[in-house]
Design an enzyme around this catalytic site. Sequence first.
Site, PDB file in Angstrom:
ATOM      1  CE  LYS A  89      -4.525   0.784   0.344  1.00 34.43           C
ATOM      2  NZ  LYS A  89      -5.612  -0.058  -0.153  1.00 34.43           N
ATOM      3  N   GLY A 190     -24.535   3.130   2.165  1.00 31.46           N
ATOM      4  CA  GLY A 190     -23.677   3.739   1.152  1.00 31.46           C
ATOM      5  C   GLY A 190     -24.205   3.510  -0.253  1.00 31.46           C
ATOM      6  N   GLY A 192     -22.752   4.688  -2.937  1.00 30.69           N
ATOM      7  CA  GLY A 192     -21.645   5.073  -3.817  1.00 30.69           C
ATOM      8  C   GLY A 192     -21.511   4.078  -4.955  1.00 30.69           C
ATOM      9  CB  VAL A 194     -19.155  -0.853  -3.854  1.00 30.47           C
ATOM     10  CG1 VAL A 194     -19.494  -2.281  -3.458  1.00 30.47           C
ATOM     11  CG2 VAL A 194     -17.733  -0.779  -4.390  1.00 30.47           C
TER      12      VAL A 194
HETATM   13  P1  NAD Z   1     -17.756   5.648  -2.847  1.00 33.89           P
HETATM   14  O1  NAD Z   1     -16.999   6.812  -2.321  1.00 33.89           O
HETATM   15  O2  NAD Z   1     -18.205   5.656  -4.278  1.00 33.89           O
HETATM   16  O3  NAD Z   1     -19.070   5.410  -1.952  1.00 33.89           O
HETATM   17  C1  NAD Z   1     -19.091   5.491  -0.566  1.00 33.89           C
HETATM   18  C2  NAD Z   1     -20.448   6.076  -0.185  1.00 33.89           C
HETATM   19  O4  NAD Z   1     -20.623   5.942   1.225  1.00 33.89           O
HETATM   20  C3  NAD Z   1     -20.596   7.555  -0.521  1.00 33.89           C
HETATM   21  O5  NAD Z   1     -21.783   7.761  -1.282  1.00 33.89           O
HETATM   22  C4  NAD Z   1     -20.688   8.225   0.852  1.00 33.89           C
HETATM   23  O6  NAD Z   1     -21.500   9.387   0.866  1.00 33.89           O
HETATM   24  C5  NAD Z   1     -21.286   7.109   1.680  1.00 33.89           C
HETATM   25  N1  NAD Z   1     -21.098   7.216   3.122  1.00 33.89           N
HETATM   26  C6  NAD Z   1     -19.996   7.610   3.811  1.00 33.89           C
HETATM   27  N2  NAD Z   1     -20.237   7.555   5.139  1.00 33.89           N
HETATM   28  C7  NAD Z   1     -21.501   7.101   5.289  1.00 33.89           C
HETATM   29  C8  NAD Z   1     -22.321   6.814   6.413  1.00 33.89           C
HETATM   30  N3  NAD Z   1     -21.883   6.974   7.665  1.00 33.89           N
HETATM   31  N4  NAD Z   1     -23.577   6.370   6.200  1.00 33.89           N
HETATM   32  C9  NAD Z   1     -24.053   6.194   4.950  1.00 33.89           C
HETATM   33  N5  NAD Z   1     -23.317   6.455   3.853  1.00 33.89           N
HETATM   34  C10 NAD Z   1     -22.059   6.887   4.012  1.00 33.89           C
HETATM   35  O7  NAD Z   1     -16.836   4.369  -2.532  1.00 33.89           O
HETATM   36  P2  NAD Z   1     -16.962   2.927  -3.163  1.00 33.89           P
HETATM   37  O8  NAD Z   1     -15.957   2.780  -4.255  1.00 33.89           O
HETATM   38  O9  NAD Z   1     -18.393   2.599  -3.396  1.00 33.89           O
HETATM   39  O10 NAD Z   1     -16.386   2.025  -1.963  1.00 33.89           O
HETATM   40  C11 NAD Z   1     -17.212   1.739  -0.835  1.00 33.89           C
HETATM   41  C12 NAD Z   1     -16.431   0.855   0.133  1.00 33.89           C
HETATM   42  O11 NAD Z   1     -16.031  -0.350  -0.532  1.00 33.89           O
HETATM   43  C13 NAD Z   1     -15.135   1.459   0.688  1.00 33.89           C
HETATM   44  O12 NAD Z   1     -14.938   0.995   2.007  1.00 33.89           O
HETATM   45  C14 NAD Z   1     -14.059   0.874  -0.223  1.00 33.89           C
HETATM   46  O13 NAD Z   1     -12.795   0.856   0.415  1.00 33.89           O
HETATM   47  C15 NAD Z   1     -14.601  -0.520  -0.431  1.00 33.89           C
HETATM   48  N6  NAD Z   1     -14.130  -1.174  -1.650  1.00 33.89           N
HETATM   49  C16 NAD Z   1     -14.375  -0.619  -2.856  1.00 33.89           C
HETATM   50  C17 NAD Z   1     -13.933  -1.264  -4.011  1.00 33.89           C
HETATM   51  C18 NAD Z   1     -14.196  -0.684  -5.387  1.00 33.89           C
HETATM   52  O14 NAD Z   1     -14.041  -1.424  -6.373  1.00 33.89           O
HETATM   53  N7  NAD Z   1     -14.625   0.567  -5.497  1.00 33.89           N
HETATM   54  C19 NAD Z   1     -13.228  -2.480  -3.911  1.00 33.89           C
HETATM   55  C20 NAD Z   1     -13.018  -3.046  -2.654  1.00 33.89           C
HETATM   56  C21 NAD Z   1     -13.473  -2.380  -1.517  1.00 33.89           C
END
Ligand code: NAD
Length: 382
Positions: A89, A190, A192, A194
């Site tokens: 990392k 969330g 977002g 994922v």
């Molecule tokens: P993202 O930033 O697109 O989405 C995260 C969402 O969570 C945002 O919409 C944010 O507003 C919301 N959020 C934050 N705090 C919150 C809370 N307390 N209550 C409700 N909503 C809240 O990120 P992502 O890419 O969707 O990733 C989400 C998670 O999955 C992260 O922990 C990331 O490390 C993990 N992850 C992502 C991937 C990937 O391919 N993107 C792969 C492995 C792990």
Amino acid sequence: MPIQFYDPGVRISEVMAAQGHEQVVLLSEPEIGLRAVIAIHSTALGPALGGIRFWNYADDADAIADALRLSEAMSWKASAAGLHQGGGKAVVQWTDPTQRRTPEQLAALGRAIDELGGRYIAAEDVGATTADMDGIAASTPWATGVSASLGGSGDPSPVTAFGVLAGMRAAAQERWGVDSLEGRRVVIQGAGKVGSGLARLLVADGARVSIGDVDAQRVRDLAVEIGVAPLDPDDIPGAECDVLAPCALGGFVNADSIDRLQCEVLCGGANNQLASDAMDDALVARGVLYAPDFVVNAGGILNIAEEFTGYSRDRAFAAAAGIECTTTRVFALARAWEIPPGQAALRMARERIEREPFGTGRWEPGDPAAWTGGAPLRRLRP
Ligand code: NAD
């Protein structure tokens, strides 16, 4: 209890030795405003793959501790996913999230990665963009997540969401004896990349999905698009449901939330869902089946692994489908070893690393054939 870097008198080398880290590189280029840490936990299974995180850390110790913790987690994730990769990392101390990286900063990061000769392969993480990865890739071939025009695989989140669904099917089989989410009440934290991707897949599978996000507009948009029910983010831990899927930040299961949980299965995409190791046992005590986060969210890393052999989206999805099998195996091991699934996943990942290292147990830039099994290593950038 792991040694904490913050404990008085503890040296980085002691923490590295206790956790098994191979190498930590500190970067300081004050004239261009760059401070970063690259941590390589293990290369026993292959080059250490892991994202670059741009984050506002309190101090150097905070940044180093995060790099050590995250790189270790990447080793377990790659191992559990069956990949021939290790865990690494990079974290960059970044105070202003609205400020873009300069070409000089990205070039300096790229040079530092290049000097490691492939022992660390960079990917996108929190705060990083495809443009950042393109900038870094101008100085090193050891960067993934670059634009498709540079041979990259693009946004991994659809593959991640697909893998989480695969893990959820395994959990459904384990808990209810059917590998389908049809008719199940699923709450997602969330909306977002994922979380919304997972919601689309679940709705298509006939699940009843509720979703909450601190950004209410994201939930409204998704409700219009696929008809999910909006949920107040504060009500998520105590929401009555069959499956709860944390897809926001880490630490969802903690001393405050554990007693509120009303779900039967916990399975989501967020990294580091348990605030402490003790939460693994606490979930068992509450009767919640936990599908370990680093097992079910491996779709992103499986997607990137496809870049090494010439990217194919179809192969990436096929690999992520295998997460159903891996999660089933973790539940079976947990039963056989009489330990919680989170601990079983960790033990499974550790045992593979101990069993399979080639040569010295460290991947050296000079022996790529040992990693690929004799096939020529395809560099990541033409
Ligand atoms: P993202 O930033 O697109 O989405 C995260 C969402 O969570 C945002 O919409 C944010 O507003 C919301 N959020 C934050 N705090 C919150 C809370 N307390 N209550 C409700 N909503 C809240 O990120 P992502 O890419 O969707 O990733 C989400 C998670 O999955 C992260 O922990 C990331 O490390 C993990 N992850 C992502 C991937 C990937 O391919 N993107 C792969 C492995 C792990």
